[in-house]
Design an enzyme around this catalytic site. Structure first.
Site, PDB file in Angstrom:
ATOM      1  N   SER A   1      46.317  30.279  40.469  1.00 55.09           N
ATOM      2  CA  SER A   1      47.089  31.428  41.046  1.00 55.09           C
ATOM      3  C   SER A   1      46.897  32.596  40.301  1.00 55.09           C
ATOM      4  O   SER A   1      47.191  32.575  39.150  1.00 55.09           O
ATOM      5  CB  SER A   1      48.460  31.141  41.571  1.00 55.09           C
ATOM      6  OG  SER A   1      49.054  32.029  41.854  1.00 55.09           O
TER       7      SER A   1
ATOM      8  N   TYR B   1      56.793  27.517  39.787  1.00 56.29           N
ATOM      9  CA  TYR B   1      55.324  27.361  40.371  1.00 56.29           C
ATOM     10  C   TYR B   1      54.270  28.109  39.671  1.00 56.29           C
ATOM     11  O   TYR B   1      53.271  27.566  39.285  1.00 56.29           O
ATOM     12  CB  TYR B   1      55.540  28.375  41.752  1.00 56.29           C
ATOM     13  CG  TYR B   1      54.166  28.572  42.488  1.00 56.29           C
ATOM     14  CD1 TYR B   1      53.582  27.754  43.089  1.00 56.29           C
ATOM     15  CD2 TYR B   1      53.557  29.832  42.357  1.00 56.29           C
ATOM     16  CE1 TYR B   1      52.312  27.830  43.708  1.00 56.29           C
ATOM     17  CE2 TYR B   1      52.199  30.373  42.865  1.00 56.29           C
ATOM     18  CZ  TYR B   1      51.762  28.944  43.291  1.00 56.29           C
ATOM     19  OH  TYR B   1      50.711  29.267  44.024  1.00 56.29           O
TER      20      TYR B   1
END
Length: 250
Positions: free
Chosen positions: A137, A150
């Protein structure tokens, strides 16, 4: 037909980026196993594509026993694997003080443990010159509210790619990372917001993207194709960020 005679596995392939990549790989001539939690065998998602080159496997990437069954399925169908796009993941956010043990475990198990053991079980099946692409990400490079766990799980993916690049280079296997920014997929809806709230969330995300829109899954798929196909042989241990310029925005 840049992937003609190639075999490919896509995890998290039943929606969003994974689904867009599966369609592109099929269009480029690959034989593709689409693996994920949803059963889409009877859906219209792949109408118009070469379905004789398409296979499905339904599983939970957080369960090692299920990952072992996936590896057995891959071996049964292909014997060897030329491309693996390890894309399965989940996104959930909470301030550090609100993170429960269950939320922590879910993010780490799905995003990192699942990817780790998938690669471990697939390792004997990779062909010479195989290409492995992991989804991280762009958020690992910037601070975002509520993303402590996350982002840590996705940073672990980036680190894993670097390590495996060194471990597997003698086998001719390349390992690279694709790091999407805010992408217009059902993952946003899975955060539990709908309707006007969902649109407001999208508008907020767009405000931080210099190109002025969310990234399309097909754009990520094209970056994955570059890493999977011939012509990217010098790419290993690298990361491609596709985020509409948000990485550079102060």
């Amino acid at each position: 037909m840049r992937l003609k005679n190639k075999t490919a596995l896509i995890t998290g392939g039943t929606s969003g980026i994974g689904l867009a990549t599966a369609k592109l790989f099929l269009a480029e001539g690959a034989k593709v196993i689409v693996a994920g939690q949803r059963d889409i065998k009877d859906s219209a998602a792949f109408d118009g594509y070469a379905k004789e080159n398409l296979f499905f496997f339904q599983y939970d990437t957080a369960q090692v026993a299920a990952v072992e069954r996936l590896a057995e399925f891959v071996k049964e169908k292909f014997q060897t694997l030329d491309i693996a796009f390890i894309n399965a993941g989940v996104a959930k956010f909470a301030a550090l003080e609100a993170v429960s043990e269950d939320l922590f475990d879910e993010l780490i198990q799905v995003n990192f443990k699942g990817a780790f053991f998938t690669l471990q079980k697939l390792s004997p099946l990779f062909s010479e010159q195989a290409s492995v692409i992991l989804t991280s990400s762009s958020g690992i490079h910037k601070a975002h509210w509520g993303s402590s766990v996350y982002s840590a799980s996705k940073a672990a993916i980036r680190s894993l790619a670097i390590t495996l690049s060194a471990e597997w280079i003698s086998r001719g296997i390349r390992v690279n990372v694709i790091s999407p920014g805010s992408t217009d997929t059902v993952l946003l809806e899975k955060l539990g917001v709908t309707g006007q709230q969902l649109q407001e969330m999208k508008d907020s995300l767009i405000n931080n993207i210099p190109t002025g829109r969310l990234i399309r899954p097909e754009e990520i798929a094209n970056a994955v194709l570059y890493l999977a196909a011939d012509g990217s042989e010098s790419q290993t241990g690298t990361e491609i960020i596709v985020d509409g310029g948000a990485f550079l925005k102060v």
